[in-house]
Design an enzyme around this catalytic site. Structure first.
Site, PDB file in Angstrom:
ATOM      1  N   CYS A 269       0.824  -1.207   0.000  1.00  0.00           N
ATOM      2  CA  CYS A 269       0.000   0.000   0.000  1.00  0.00           C
ATOM      3  C   CYS A 269       0.868   1.271   0.000  1.00  0.00           C
ATOM      4  CB  CYS A 269      -0.976  -0.048   1.167  1.00  0.00           C
ATOM      5  SG  CYS A 269      -2.443   0.976   0.906  1.00  0.00           S
ATOM      6  N   HIS A 359      -3.784  -4.968   0.302  1.00  0.00           N
ATOM      7  CA  HIS A 359      -3.547  -5.485   1.648  1.00  0.00           C
ATOM      8  C   HIS A 359      -3.654  -7.009   1.643  1.00  0.00           C
ATOM      9  CE1 HIS A 359      -4.442  -1.588   4.078  1.00  0.00           C
ATOM     10  NE2 HIS A 359      -4.131  -1.286   2.839  1.00  0.00           N
ATOM     11  N   GLU A 361      -3.076  -9.155   4.064  1.00  0.00           N
ATOM     12  CA  GLU A 361      -3.203  -9.827   5.362  1.00  0.00           C
ATOM     13  C   GLU A 361      -4.614 -10.347   5.621  1.00  0.00           C
ATOM     14  OE1 GLU A 361      -5.215  -6.368   5.708  1.00  0.00           O
ATOM     15  OE2 GLU A 361      -3.099  -6.412   5.131  1.00  0.00           O
TER      16      GLU A 361
END
Length: 390
Positions: A269, A359, A361
């Site tokens: 990001c 992202h 995760e």
């Protein structure tokens, strides 16, 4: 953001009127949701149908008023496990139909209660579809939510919104980053040590690395090259974060130092934008950005299409159709958004490093991109002890 809280009114029958005011003069009228008062921020929309707790506590949303495109929000309440940071970071929250009663075995309170407890001013009962279409056509813009005694004439409120700072040129990463270094220990056998630069990191990110045997030293955004190499890292990670990457000269200089040492490198990001700048590329503001957990991205190195989680209003300006020579060797665009061809990843070809704009995760979001953490560990495996080079 300025917020004045006057208590919780949205649970009572007949919540106070509230208005959402955009800088171009568009006004939406609804009812107060969460805290009562006023707040300012950039109006953006998020297309995720779930994961609102992770969204609200994502530091990348600092100084933004988030519009939920899913029509009903709050069904699963709020719990004590899913926060991605120590607080709610959004400036304000806009929903169409808030759940009257949360229903989930993990919930400890309602979303409304969480917003009130942290002084987050919101609005409900407006046509969020019309608002989203407006932002898609006109672009993300400055806005304000006003309820209770904060409501004035439309002309007065528009003038107050127009007096607020723009997101372009905003330097926010130091506002949200940790002030003190801390360590997330490896789960099981320790295999690697990573220095993670916190530019607005989400809590799940170092945990995903820890699951892979990585001891993660999370360092403040103001960390120096000496701070990084004092822990003899096997790799360096640059996190997500808010604001305009064009203002982040400090992190760019730090990234440049890491590149010079040829330490295995991973950025996501904001970290992707920082890498882009360190390699000599420019950055620019997107019209309305990518926000949500259902954005299609193609990994050009494999051809695989992933459903990914995003939260960014800026992007890297790099050529999609050619390899670029940089001061640190050849670089190519490794990932691209299939909606609009925005650069979603960079791959260093002559030294160990890569980044993605989204992202991986999965908090909240799909797990399609979890392999990127494995790719990072593979880099560190193939370049042993490179990070300790003087």
């Amino acid at each position: 953001m300025t917020t004045s809280t006057q208590g919780n009114a949205s649970k009572r029958k007949g919540a106070p009127p509230a208005v959402l005011v955009l800088e171009d003069g568009r006004v939406f009228r609804g009812r107060a949701y969460g805290a009562v008062g006023e707040t300012f921020g950039e109006a953006v929309f998020s297309t995720g149908m779930t994961g609102y707790q992770e969204t609200l506590t994502d530091p990348s949303y600092d100084r933004q008023i988030v519009v939920a495109t899913a029509p009903q929000i709050g069904n699963t309440g709020w719990n004590e496990e899913d926060d991605e940071s120590s607080r709610i970071w959004v400036s304000g929250y806009v929903v169409r139909d808030p759940a009257r009663v949360p229903s989930n075995w993990r919930a400890t309170r309602s979303l409304d209660d969480a917003l009130v407890d942290q002084g987050v001013v919101g609005i409900s009962g407006i046509d969020t579809r019309a608002l989203t279409r407006h932002l898609r056509e006109r672009g993300s813009m400055r806005s304000g939510i006003f309820s209770g005694e904060a409501i004035a004439t439309d002309a007065e409120l528009v003038a107050r919104v127009q007096a607020q700072p723009h997101m372009k040129g905003a330097s926010l990463y130091e506002e949200v980053a940790t002030k003190e270094a801390y360590v997330v220990p490896a789960v099981g056998e320790k295999k690697f040590t990573v220095a993670a630069i916190d530019l607005g990191i989400k809590g799940m990110t170092p945990y995903r690395m820890a699951e892979r045997g990585i001891e993660v030293h999370v360092l403040p955004a103001t960390a120096t090259e000496d701070d990084i190499y004092a822990i003899a890292p096997d790799g360096v990670f640059f996190s997500n974060g808010p604001g305009d990457p064009a203002t982040a000269d400090g992190p760019v200089a730090l990234m440049t130092a890491v590149l010079k040492r040829r330490t295995p490198l991973f950025g996501i990001c904001f970290g992707n934008q920082i890498l882009g700048r360190a390699l000599g590329f420019g950055t620019y503001k997107l019209k309305y950005g990518h926000r949500g957990i259902n954005q299609p991205v193609q990994d050009r190195t494999t051809g695989k299409v992933e459903v990914t989680a995003h939260n960014h209003g800026f992007a890297v300006d790099a050529p999609l159709d050619q390899v670029t020579e940089t001061p640190f060797g050849r670089v190519e665009v490794s990932h691209v958004c299939l909606n609009d061809n925005v650069v979603e990843g960079l791959q260093l070809l002559d030294q160990p490093g890569f980044s993605v704009q989204y992202h991986p995760e999965a908090a909240a979001g799909p797990h399609d991109a979890a392999y990127l953490f494995d790719r990072f560990t593979s880099l560190m495996s193939t370049v042993p002890m490179e990070g300790q080079r003087a």
